[in-house]
Design an enzyme around this catalytic site. Structure first.
Site, PDB file in Angstrom:
ATOM      1  N   HIS A 270       0.831  -1.209   0.000  1.00 54.11           N
ATOM      2  CA  HIS A 270       0.000   0.000   0.000  1.00 54.11           C
ATOM      3  C   HIS A 270       0.864   1.257   0.000  1.00 54.11           C
ATOM      4  CE1 HIS A 270       0.232   1.028   4.381  1.00 54.11           C
ATOM      5  NE2 HIS A 270       0.199  -0.275   4.596  1.00 54.11           N
ATOM      6  N   ASP A 282       6.084   0.660   6.767  1.00 56.19           N
ATOM      7  CA  ASP A 282       4.637   0.546   6.550  1.00 56.19           C
ATOM      8  C   ASP A 282       4.167   1.668   5.631  1.00 56.19           C
ATOM      9  OD1 ASP A 282       2.020  -0.303   6.849  1.00 56.19           O
ATOM     10  OD2 ASP A 282       1.712   0.743   8.739  1.00 56.19           O
ATOM     11  N   GLU A 315      -5.046   1.969   2.347  1.00 53.41           N
ATOM     12  CA  GLU A 315      -5.144   0.839   3.261  1.00 53.41           C
ATOM     13  C   GLU A 315      -5.352   1.303   4.688  1.00 53.41           C
ATOM     14  OE1 GLU A 315      -3.844  -2.167   6.172  1.00 53.41           O
ATOM     15  OE2 GLU A 315      -2.901  -0.236   5.762  1.00 53.41           O
ATOM     16  N   GLU A 316      -4.615   2.332   5.100  1.00 45.47           N
ATOM     17  CA  GLU A 316      -4.654   2.757   6.489  1.00 45.47           C
ATOM     18  C   GLU A 316      -6.034   3.269   6.894  1.00 45.47           C
ATOM     19  OE1 GLU A 316      -2.474   1.909   8.362  1.00 45.47           O
ATOM     20  OE2 GLU A 316      -0.499   1.963   7.427  1.00 45.47           O
ATOM     21  N   ASP A 342       2.859  -6.440   3.490  1.00 48.07           N
ATOM     22  CA  ASP A 342       2.496  -5.323   4.371  1.00 48.07           C
ATOM     23  C   ASP A 342       2.869  -5.643   5.814  1.00 48.07           C
ATOM     24  OD1 ASP A 342       1.490  -2.985   5.387  1.00 48.07           O
ATOM     25  OD2 ASP A 342      -0.608  -3.622   5.347  1.00 48.07           O
ATOM     26  N   HIS A 414       3.439   3.138  12.426  1.00 48.24           N
ATOM     27  CA  HIS A 414       2.554   4.270  12.735  1.00 48.24           C
ATOM     28  C   HIS A 414       3.201   5.297  13.660  1.00 48.24           C
ATOM     29  CE1 HIS A 414      -1.333   1.700  11.837  1.00 48.24           C
ATOM     30  NE2 HIS A 414      -0.459   1.714  10.836  1.00 48.24           N
TER      31      HIS A 414
END
Length: 457
Positions: A270, A282, A315-316, A342, A414
């Site tokens: 992603h 990520d 995606e997030e 991912d 994140h």
């Protein structure tokens, strides 16, 4: 059975296989070895994180990411490059701060959770109600937290397979709504992190109409210590905005097959990310792994089937999986297999293949090619392939799951520490080698995962 015995058995199986299978393993070994010294994946990850940076869905940065993706596909020789546009709800962070105002002043390090509401102008001050487990919060009756800021400080343990994330994920994603149901005016949760730094980790949550944020692990422990001494008051000042129809993009590039181009292998990562870091593990890593693997799979000669790489664009915050299925549903019967990367850039240590396929000559050839990479092919079929191929899976597309070492992944994910320097080039290359070997064997064989699954029942 010892690991070396398993690898030796795989190699012997190929020696007894038909000549075409031996040709497959020779080609797979060639692309595998090339991948281990090739710098394409690192160059892609470096380019994305440096030239674009963090890529929130619906933001100007994501538009730069879209243009970067189109240019990168073309630079690497992909064809049929296209942008599939869609809209999806998106949330955007504004100024935010938190502090303990009593009994002793302390600045708290927070990151607002996706879909958090804003506080009133000037902020919100309230006493906290602290729970050391998410279940303790759920045990509270409705109305019992009226006027308070609910705080959940349950810790996330470190695991190689990342399974602990699933165990605690609800306290972030559903916690704000559960707190609001019980009358809370705000929500704070210990970051879903395995690290001990003062860097909080953000992520999505269900909209609850109250401000909600992740605390750094040390600040969650600080609130525990304060709460043991008596009442604690916290001030939150958080601003944000939402767009119910933000522009989003799935970007596609292909290496077309020469004999059966309508038979397609779908893979990708992603493109979007959260905003504190540069979205390296990520998921610039997944973008880099799958793009480089596709290119390297074709380096040993023309492929019979088409390999399609998708850089999913939301995606997030959600939306890319459903949008991709809607735009490509007619092709699903011709999609041979799907997969996504991912889980960062840690080494692949095991693989789950579709049911009934492990004994097929093509997969035996693939398994043999994995011997130097120290990867085990699991006996059981995959249970989940990832968020962005969930739509394809629901429509019947066979899928694979390549399990990476996630021991350190949740130190970074994140958070502001999700940056390029955390990617190990050797581990990144090992991922590319595994994927390239798989793509090569599937693209140059007649394996039918759907039929093999039916026969296995």
């Amino acid at each position: 059975m010892r690991m070396t015995t398993i690898f030796a058995a795989a190699a012997l199986a190929v020696l007894a296989a038909p000549a075409f299978a031996q040709d497959l393993v020779a080609g797979a070994a060639q692309v595998r070895d090339r991948a281990l010294t090739d710098g394409t994946a690192w160059a892609v990850a470096e380019s994305l994180t440096t030239e674009v940076g963090p890529r929130m869905t619906g933001s100007p940065a994501m538009e730069r990411g879209r243009d970067w993706a189109v240019a990168k596909f073309r630079e690497l020789g992909f064809t049929n490059v296209r942008v599939e546009r869609f809209t999806t709800p998106a949330w955007f962070r504004g100024p935010e701060s938190a502090e303990v105002v009593g009994p002793a002043p302390h600045k708290l390090h927070i990151l607002g959770l996706g879909n958090s509401a804003s506080t009133p102008k000037g902020g919100l001050t309230a006493e906290i109600a602290l729970f050391r487990s998410y279940q303790e919060l759920l045990d509270q009756p409705e109305g019992s937290l009226k006027g308070k800021i609910a705080v959940v400080t349950q810790r996330m343990p470190r695991t190689q397979d990342g399974s602990s994330y699933g165990f605690v994920n609800a306290q972030r994603t559903q916690g704000p709504r559960e707190a609001a149901r019980r009358g809370a005016v705000g929500y704070l949760v210990r970051s879903l992190s395995t690290d001990d730094t003062r860097l909080p980790h953000t992520g999505g949550a269900q909209a609850a109409g109250i401000p909600a944020a992740a605390l750094s692990p040390p600040d969650a422990e600080l609130l525990e210590n304060l709460a043991r001494r008596g009442a604690v008051r916290v001030k939150l000042d958080m601003q944000s905005r939402s767009d119910p129809k933000a522009p989003a993009y799935n970007i596609v590039g292909e290496i077309r097959g020469t004999e059966r181009p309508d038979e397609v292998i779908v893979l990708g990562g992603h493109l979007d990310s959260w905003d504190p870091g540069t979205g390296a593990v990520d998921d610039a890593a997944g973008i880099a792994i799958t793009t480089a693997a596709a290119k390297l799979a074709a380096s040993a000669g023309p492929l019979k089937r088409t390999i399609r790489v998708v850089m999913w664009g939301s995606e997030e915050q959600g939306g890319s999986s459903g949008a991709y299925l809607a735009a490509n549903r007619a092709e699903v019967p011709k999609m041979i297999v799907a997969g996504e990367s991912d889980s960062g850039a840690g080494r692949v240590y095991s693989i789950a293949l579709p049911a009934g396929s492990r004994s097929h000559p093509a997969m035996k050839a693939f398994e043999a090619a994995l011997v130097p990479l120290k990867v085990v092919v699991r006996r059981e079929a995959p249970q989940s392939g990832g968020a962005d191929i969930a739509g394809l899976i629901s429509a019947g597309t066979p899928f694979v799951d390549f399990n990476q070492d996630m021991s350190r992944y949740f130190d970074l994910h994140h958070a502001a520490d999700d940056t390029l320097d955390k990617i190990d080039p050797a581990e990144l290359s090992q991922n590319v080698a595994v994927w390239a070997a798989f793509l090569y064997t599937v693209a140059n064989s007649d394996i039918d995962f759907r039929q093999l699954a039916k026969e296995a029942k």
